[in-house]
Design an enzyme around this catalytic site. Structure first.
Site, PDB file in Angstrom:
ATOM      1  N   LYS A  22       0.835  -1.213   0.000  1.00  9.86           N
ATOM      2  CA  LYS A  22       0.000   0.000   0.000  1.00  9.86           C
ATOM      3  C   LYS A  22       0.864   1.256   0.000  1.00  9.86           C
ATOM      4  O   LYS A  22       0.642   2.170  -0.784  1.00  9.86           O
ATOM      5  CB  LYS A  22      -0.897   0.007   1.243  1.00  9.86           C
ATOM      6  CG  LYS A  22      -1.605   1.323   1.472  1.00  9.86           C
ATOM      7  CD  LYS A  22      -2.474   1.302   2.700  1.00  9.86           C
ATOM      8  CE  LYS A  22      -1.797   1.720   3.986  1.00  9.86           C
ATOM      9  NZ  LYS A  22      -1.532   3.160   4.129  1.00  9.86           N
ATOM     10  N   ARG A 400      -8.906  -0.394   4.508  1.00  8.85           N
ATOM     11  CA  ARG A 400      -8.103   0.640   3.835  1.00  8.85           C
ATOM     12  C   ARG A 400      -6.742   0.079   3.419  1.00  8.85           C
ATOM     13  O   ARG A 400      -6.154   0.544   2.446  1.00  8.85           O
ATOM     14  CB  ARG A 400      -7.827   1.807   4.799  1.00  8.85           C
ATOM     15  CG  ARG A 400      -8.893   2.865   4.862  1.00  8.85           C
ATOM     16  CD  ARG A 400      -8.378   4.033   5.689  1.00  8.85           C
ATOM     17  NE  ARG A 400      -6.963   4.258   5.410  1.00  8.85           N
ATOM     18  CZ  ARG A 400      -6.035   4.477   6.311  1.00  8.85           C
ATOM     19  NH1 ARG A 400      -6.326   4.540   7.580  1.00  8.85           N
ATOM     20  NH2 ARG A 400      -4.771   4.658   5.944  1.00  8.85           N
TER      21      ARG A 400
END
Ligand code: UD1
Length: 421
Positions: A22, A400
Site C-alpha cells: 500500500k 483501507r
C-alpha cells in the site's frame, strides 16, 4: 458499519501470499501525475486507499483503468488539467497530500485541503512545505487549505529535520522535474522510497542514493510513461508473521522480502518464534518453543516499524513476562492498548511507553474498536487467541490497508466472519 466477528481459533497453519505494498503504490500512483504518457502498474492491492487515489487522479483529469482481477492499474495522464484536490477526497486519505509535489511540478500549482491530524497523532506537514519551498514554490496555508504555485521548480539542498517518508517522497517527485540538482539530506530510507525512486528512474528521472540518508536528484525536462511492479507489502508480511506466532502456528509467507522485515524477524526470534528464510518464502513457527517477553522501540527504517507496533503488542500480551513498547514516531499511537486491555491485557501506558504484562491473564473476547488501520489488525490477531468471541468494529480502517485480510486469515484456519450492521 461493518465489523469482524472473530472466534478463538486454533494455530494458523498453511501458506499465504502477500499483496503489493500500500505505502509503495500510493506515492507511485501520485508520481504518474508527472507525465502526460501512460503508466501501467502491476501487483496493485485491492484497497480502499487505492480507490481513493484513483478518484484523486480522475478528479485531476487523468484516465484511470482499474483491473482488479489481475491487480493492474493503467493511468493516462494526458488529460490532467486541474490543480485542485477537493476536501472530500483528502479527508478520506491523508496520503492524498503526496500528490502535492508532482501536481506542482506538472501544472505549476497545487491547491489541497489541509490533511489535518488523525487518531495516531497531529501529523504536521511542515517538512513537505519546507522542501517544496526550498525548490522555489510559493506556498500559503491556513487551517483549511494549502496553496502552492511556482513558475519553475529549481533544484536545491533540502535538509529534513526528521526523515519523514511522505516529505522525502513529495520532494523527490517534485525535484525530478526541477531545473538543476536537488539533494535531500536526512532522507527517509524505507523500501517504499526505493520503489518510488525506481519507478521515477524508469520514467526517465535521474535519482541516486534512494535507500540511504542522502538522495541526489538531477532534474530532467520530461518524464515518460512506464511499467512497474510494486514491491510486496512489508507490513502485511509482518502482520502475518505475528499471526503465525500469536496462534502458535506454522505459516509460510510467500511473496515477501526478508530484507524488508529484518527487525520484525529479530524480535520474533527474541520472543522464541522460529523464522526460516525458505526458497518459497518466510516460514514462521510459534509452536516449537515457549514464547517470552521482549522490548520493542519503533524507529525510522531500518529500525522496528511503527506500523508493526500494534500487531506486535497483541503478540506480547500472550507471552511469558513483561515487555516494554516504546513508540518514538507518532505521539498518540497507543489507542489499541486500551482496547487490548478491555480484552484483559492490563497494559499500562505512560507517555511514549506501554508496559505489557504478558500472559498472566488470558485474553477474553469482547467488543472492541479498530481506531486505525494497524490497531484494527492487532485486535483481529488478539481475537484469534482470546477466549470466546471478539467483535471488532470500524473495520473500514482495516480494509483501507489489508487486501482480503479476513479471507487470507481464514484460509489458514482462522474463524472470522464479516457482519454488516
Ligand atoms: C508513512 C506511512 C505510514 C507510516 C509512516 C512512518 C504511507 C502512506 N504512510 O506515513 O504508514 O506509519 O510513514 O513510517 O507511506 N512529520 C513532521 N512533519 C512533516 C511530516 C512528518 O513532523 O512534515 C512527523 C510525523 O508527525 C511523524 C513522523 O514525522 O511523527 C513520521 O511521519 P512520516 O514519516 O512523514 O509518515 P507518513 O509519510 O505520513
Amino acid at each position: 458499519m461493518a465489523k469482524f466477528v472473530v472466534e478463538k481459533s486454533g494455530p494458523l497453519v498453511g501458506e499465504v501470499s502477500i499483496s503489493g505494498a500500500k505505502n509503495a503504490v500510493l506515492p507511485i500512483m501520485a508520481a504518474t501525475v508527472l507525465t502526460d504518457e501512460v503508466c501501467e502498474i502491476y501487483d496493485v492491492p485491492r484497497l480502499r486507499d487505492v480507490d481513493v487515489m484513483c478518484q484523486i487522479l480522475r478528479s485531476l483529469g487523468a484516465g484511470v483503468t482499474e483491473n482488479y482481477e489481475d491487480h493492474t492499474v493503467v493511468i493516462d495522464g494526458s488529460g490532467i488539467d486541474k490543480s485542485e484536490i477537493p476536501y472530500d477526497l483528502v479527508k478520506k486519505m491523508r496520503a492524498s497530500f503526496f500528490v502535492m509535489g508532482p501536481l506542482l511540478a506538472r501544472t505549476g500549482a497545487a491547491f489541497i485541503a489541509q490533511p489535518g491530524g488523525c487518531s495516531i497523532g497531529n501529523r504536521p506537514i511542515d517538512l513537505h512545505i519546507k522542501g517544496l519551498k526550498g525548490l522555489g514554490a510559493r506556498i500559503v496555508q491556513d487551517d483549511n487549505s494549502v496553496e502552492a504555485i511556482v513558475k519553475e521548480l529549481t533544484g536545491s539542498l533540502v535538509y529534513l529535520d526528521f526523515p519523514s517518508v511522505g516529505a522525502t517522497e513529495n520532494i523527490m517527485m517534485a525535484a525530478s522535474l526541477a531545473k538543476g540538482v536537488t539533494t535531500i539530506e536526512n532522507a527517509a530510507e524505507e523500501p517504499e522510497i526505493v520503489d518510488l525512486a525506481n519507478f521515477l528512474n524508469k520514467m526517465g528521472a535521474k535519482i541516486k542514493g534512494a535507500g540511504t540518508d542522502t538522495i541526489r536528484i538531477e532534474g530532467v525536462e520530461h518524464l515518460h510513461g512506464t511499467r512497474h511492479t510494486v514491491i510486496p507489502d512489508r507490513i502485511e508480511t509482518g502482520t502475518f508473521m505475528v499471526a503465525a506466532a500469536i496462534t502458535r502456528g506454522d505459516v509460510l509467507i510467500k511473496n515477501s522480502v526478508p530484507g524488508h522485515v529484518r527487525p520484525v524477524i529479530a524480535k520474533l526470534i527474541e520472543c522464541g518464534a522460529v523464522v526460516n528464510d525458505e526458497v518459497d518464502g518466510l516460514r514462521v513457527r510459534g509452536d516449537l518453543r515457549k514464547l517470552v517477553a521482549t522490548d520493542i522501540k519503533t524507529l525510522p527504517y531500518p529500525g522496528f516499524p511503527t506500523d508493526m507496533q500494534a500487531p506486535f503488542m497483541a503478540l506480547l500480551t500472550t507471552v511469558q513476562g513483561t515487555s516494554t513498547v516504546n513508540e518514538t514516531i507518532f505521539e498518540n499511537r497507543f489507542m489499541h492498548a486500551a482496547e487490548l486491555s478491555r480484552m484483559g491485557a492490563n497494559i499500562r501506558v505512560d507517555g511514549r511507553n506501554a508496559y505489557v504484562p504478558g500472559d498472566k491473564r488470558p485474553l477474553v473476547g469482547t467488543s472492541v474498536m479498530a481506531t486505525d488501520l494497524r490497531a484494527g489488525a492487532a485486535l483481529v490477531l488478539a481475537g484469534l487467541v482470546a477466549e470466546g468471541r471478539t467483535e471488532v468494529a470500524d473495520i473500514y480502517h482495516i480494509e483501507r490497508g489489508y487486501e482480503n485480510f479476513m479471507d487470507k486469515l481464514n484460509s489458514l484456519g482462522a474463524k472470522i466472519t464479516r457482519v454488516d450492521d
